[in-house]
Design an enzyme around this catalytic site. Structure first.
Site, PDB file in Angstrom:
ATOM      1  N   ASP A 308     -29.403  28.081-123.812  1.00  0.00           N
ATOM      2  CA  ASP A 308     -28.746  27.370-125.110  1.00  0.00           C
ATOM      3  C   ASP A 308     -29.465  26.717-125.796  1.00  0.00           C
ATOM      4  OD1 ASP A 308     -26.707  27.444-127.153  1.00  0.00           O
ATOM      5  OD2 ASP A 308     -25.123  26.996-125.560  1.00  0.00           O
TER       6      ASP A 308
HETATM    7  C1  BGC Z   1     -24.129  27.619-129.042  1.00  0.00           C
HETATM    8  C2  BGC Z   1     -24.147  28.950-128.544  1.00  0.00           C
HETATM    9  C3  BGC Z   1     -24.985  29.670-129.632  1.00  0.00           C
HETATM   10  C4  BGC Z   1     -26.270  29.066-130.055  1.00  0.00           C
HETATM   11  C5  BGC Z   1     -26.866  29.825-130.979  1.00  0.00           C
HETATM   12  C6  BGC Z   1     -25.247  27.079-129.462  1.00  0.00           C
HETATM   13  O1  BGC Z   1     -25.241  25.720-130.054  1.00  0.00           O
HETATM   14  O2  BGC Z   1     -23.622  26.955-127.794  1.00  0.00           O
HETATM   15  O3  BGC Z   1     -23.105  29.703-128.156  1.00  0.00           O
HETATM   16  O4  BGC Z   1     -24.977  31.097-129.303  1.00  0.00           O
HETATM   17  O5  BGC Z   1     -26.038  27.806-130.489  1.00  0.00           O
HETATM   18  O6  BGC Z   1     -26.368  29.592-132.390  1.00  0.00           O
END
Ligand code: BGC
Length: 766
Positions: A308
């Site tokens: 993530d």
């Molecule tokens: C979120 C994810 C997301 C990623 C990219 C993160 O902060 O938890 O769900 O896909 O950012 O935007």
């Protein structure tokens, strides 16, 4: 998240289900089918082998730095969905093969430009473009929790198909969806992104969404890679506080939180994203048990895992890694194949390999997984196949997509209450007052994780516009805002009351702003914000036929409204077609069929509250039985609205349940039957729900577990016999050794219209 861009559309691909009706097929047809199927399998295996060979040959040519480049993902310079690190030489890094993927880069022009740079690198390996296409791209669909309330798997698959079609036409190869985290705490802002509290329903929805995104398969330009996230148990964050720790038994993890992920693997999800939380003390990103042992070894997942945003670096804050280098080592060894925005891999992996702390085999495995997907997507054949301006233009305004979105939106609405049949409203009503902050709202209907487009003001349908298009030309529509969503100013109340007083009927709209629920949007209070409930009190006091519509990204607490408003529609955030879908339901062109995918608490103090809890040693039988019981002394034992609750304008009557036998063995099956009758004068759809309870087990079992459901359309007065067939496999659970078993014994079986409105019968598994 709010973004801008320029885009497209594609003709909606209608998937024709191939139904195989063997009894009526002649032998020749069966033989032919077997040959065709055999050939397909052969072709598939052959393609797999070919890709494997191509990946291996490419890998042999790659330097360690180039391999690490493939494991590195950067955000594009235009929009960010997390804390951004700025790299002055980002473009140079792309040109020299130090970047394998980018996120938040959309649009044919931008993706083409960056791809051109990537193709200047020594080995000309194309970039993968990833994006959070969570509930639509150009055409915004209801938030995933809202869609889940439809219980309509086909509609959700179609919605994901449209989203993939639009996003892929804008150069996107890969969506960071579906989010399949089970969530039992409505304070957690990200409940809006998932399918709610139930593992069974969540698993089916996970499959439907993966299928929708990935379409007929990679290579097709309208298919984007799905990404099951956040692996794992992110939804169990303590106290519903985003990014918080998760501490749970492995049995709970396997039984409740992992199945939707497994379902995503079974549906062919190309990728996984790990999560920000720690699980029992080990951050998910550095967690070998979940990524290597469960996902890659036990489930045989062939795709790759992306971290993530910044989650590798965040292991330092967790207190698990002493620095970015150690974090990189731990994440890579634990099976995180791609580093989103931590820069640990790009900075330290080469050193770690040289020091023997990360084996070359770990790097090769990660890079193989990533390259394989690039080959499968056809990017080595044509790196620009998703960057086609004509396709982008065609998809930009595909009206068919709006039809699908409206269908999804009306099916997502849940009728919570309808006293004295206040709904539906007659289209001939003399005058209707539309009151509240959502009447003319547009972008608030989009919700979190959606995109803002320059022409939104003309494309998003407000409630006002939806109602206007529906009522007779002679109906007078009146409007007063009354108050804002979060503001405390009540000066608009007087006008709102005066306006409502003049009308024959009142539609009152309240809820949350689009950014009150979503990532990092946990709330300790989930009451209606601002002075909205006070406005409800003043309007309802007029005694007019009134419907309250609640637009929100989570289950809210609104006890006064629930107890006093004659009718309530829970509309979530419905997307581009919000106003039309609302009007379809308000005026009876669509008979509401939504059912809650999460329990609605009476107060925050009741959280977590979910229908499939254990019984405890001192269960309360009802609200008068709370003394020395597992109950609060000052609160009902029941939720305000139970999981599965949702009314219709029709009245459905359930007969008693008939079983094919009082008992069955593991070699047999059991059929449960009810007769469902529509006792009203309107056709409608009911979601018939089947639950079971294992009375005594080697570990305690929930008081109810959803094991099946069917959506049944009945004409006025019509009856249908509905059957469910169970086998011992449906009775499996994880025992204390984490074996997935069934145990002979007594069970209860329930069938009904919600988890708290059921008929029941007992049976035995011998
Ligand atoms: C979120 C994810 C997301 C990623 C990219 C993160 O902060 O938890 O769900 O896909 O950012 O935007």
């Amino acid at each position: 998240m709010v973004k801008t861009g320029v885009f497209i559309r594609i003709p909606l691909l209608i998937s024709v289900p191939l139904s195989l009706n063997f009894p009526y097929m002649n032998r020749f047809a069966i033989l032919l089918l077997a040959v065709v199927y055999g050939n397909l399998l052969f072709a598939q295996t052959n393609t797999d082998k070919k890709i494997g060979k191509s990946v291996d040959s490419l890998l042999k040519l790659m330097t360690l730095e180039e391999k690490i480049g493939q494991m590195n993902q950067y955000n594009g310079p235009w929009a960010a969905t997390g804390p951004l690190t700025n790299d002055d030489n980002l473009l140079d890094q792309v040109k020299t093969g130090k970047v394998g993927s980018m996120l938040n880069v959309t649009g044919v022009k931008r993706t083409r430009e960056l791809q051109e740079l990537a193709l200047q690198s020594r080995l000309k390996i194309p970039l993968l473009f990833g994006q959070d296409v969570i509930h639509g791209f150009r055409t915004i669909f209801p938030i995933p929790l809202g869609e889940a309330a439809s219980w309509d798997l086909k509609a959700m698959e179609d919605g994901a198909r449209v989203a993939a079609t639009e996003a892929s036409a804008a150069g996107v190869h890969w969506t960071f969806a579906p989010m399949v985290d089970i969530a039992r705490d409505p304070r957690w802002g990200r409940v809006m992104e998932g399918a709610g509290e139930d593992t069974y329903l969540g698993s089916l929805i996970a499959k439907a969404r993966v299928k929708g995104f990935q379409g007929t398969g990679f290579g097709d330009t309208s298919a984007v890679m799905a990404c099951a996230k956040h692996f794992a148990a992110y939804g169990a964050a303590v106290g519903g506080r985003d990014y918080n720790s998760v501490d749970m038994s492995l049995r709970q993890l396997h039984e409740t939180y992992l199945p939707p992920f497994k379902a995503a693997v079974e549906a062919g999800a190309a990728t996984f994203m790990n999560s920000f939380n720690d699980i029992n003390g080990i951050p998910a990103t550095g967690n070998k048990y979940i990524q290597r042992d469960i996902l890659k070894r036990d489930w045989k997942f062939k795709g790759f895992v992306v971290s993530d945003w910044g989650s590798i670096g965040e292991m330092i804050n967790h207190g698990y890694s002493k620095d970015s280098k150690e974090a990189g080592m731990q994440a890579a060894n634990a099976g995180s194949d791609m580093d989103m925005e931590s820069r640990s891999y790009t900075k330290y992996l080469a050193e770690l390999v040289k020091e023997g702390k990360v084996k070359m085999a770990v790097i090769d495995d990660a890079v193989r997984r990533i390259l394989r997907k690039k080959f499968e997507m056809g990017l080595f054949t044509d790196p620009y196949k998703f960057s086609n301006e004509k396709r982008e233009q065609t998809q930009w305004n595909n009206l068919q997509h709006r039809v699908v979105a409206r269908d999804m939106a009306k099916k997502s609405i849940v009728l919570l209450k309808n006293e004295k049949q206040v709904l539906p409203i007659s289209k001939q009503t003399g005058s209707i007052a539309l009151i509240g902050p959502f009447v003319k709202a547009k972008s608030d209907h989009l919700g979190f994780w959606s995109y803002d487009w320059p022409d939104d003001s003309t494309r998003i349908v407000s409630l006002w516009e939806g109602v206007k298009a529906k009522v007779s030309p002679s109906t007078k529509m009146l409007y007063a805002k009354g108050c804002g969503i979060t503001e405390l100013d009540k000066t608009g109340f007087a006008e709102a009351v005066a306006t409502a007083r003049k009308a024959d009927y009142v539609i009152l709209t309240i809820g949350e702003t689009r950014d009150m629920s979503g990532e990092a949007k946990s709330r300790s209070s989930i009451q209606l914000p601002g002075v909205q409930e006070e406005l409800v009190k003043e309007i309802v006091a007029l005694g007019k036929p009134t419907v309250v519509m609640i637009s929100a990204g989570r289950p809210l607490v609104f006890n006064w409204t629930a107890d006093h408003a004659p009718a309530i529609l829970y509309t979530w955030w419905l997307g581009t077609e919000a106003g039309n879908a609302m009007a379809d339901v308000l005026f009876g062109d669509y008979n509401p069929s939504g059912k809650l995918p999460m329990s609605f608490p009476r107060t925050e103090g009741q959280i977590p509250i979910y229908y499939n809890h254990y019984n405890t040693g001192r269960p309360a039988k009802n609200d008068s039985d709370r003394h020395y019981r597992s109950a609060y002394t000052d609160l009902s034992i029941y939720p305000k609205y139970a999981f599965g609750h949702g009314l219709s304008y029709s009245n459905f009557d359930y007969s008693d349940i008939t079983l094919s036998a009082p008992s069955f063995t593991a070699a047999q099956s059991l059929t449960a039957t009810v007769t469902l009758t529509n006792k009203s004068t309107r056709p409608g759809t009911e979601t018939v729900q089947l639950y079971i309870r294992d009375i005594t087990g080697s570990v305690v079992r929930p008081v109810k577990e959803l094991k099946g459901f069917q959506q049944v359309y009945l004409k006025e007065g019509e009856s249908k016999v509905i059957s469910f067939t169970l086998t011992a496999n449906d009775l499996r659970f994880y025992n204390d050794q984490l074996q997935y078993i069934y145990e002979p014994g007594e069970f209860k079986l329930f069938i009904g219209s919600s988890s708290d409105m059921v008929k029941e019968v007992g049976f035995e598994l011998k």
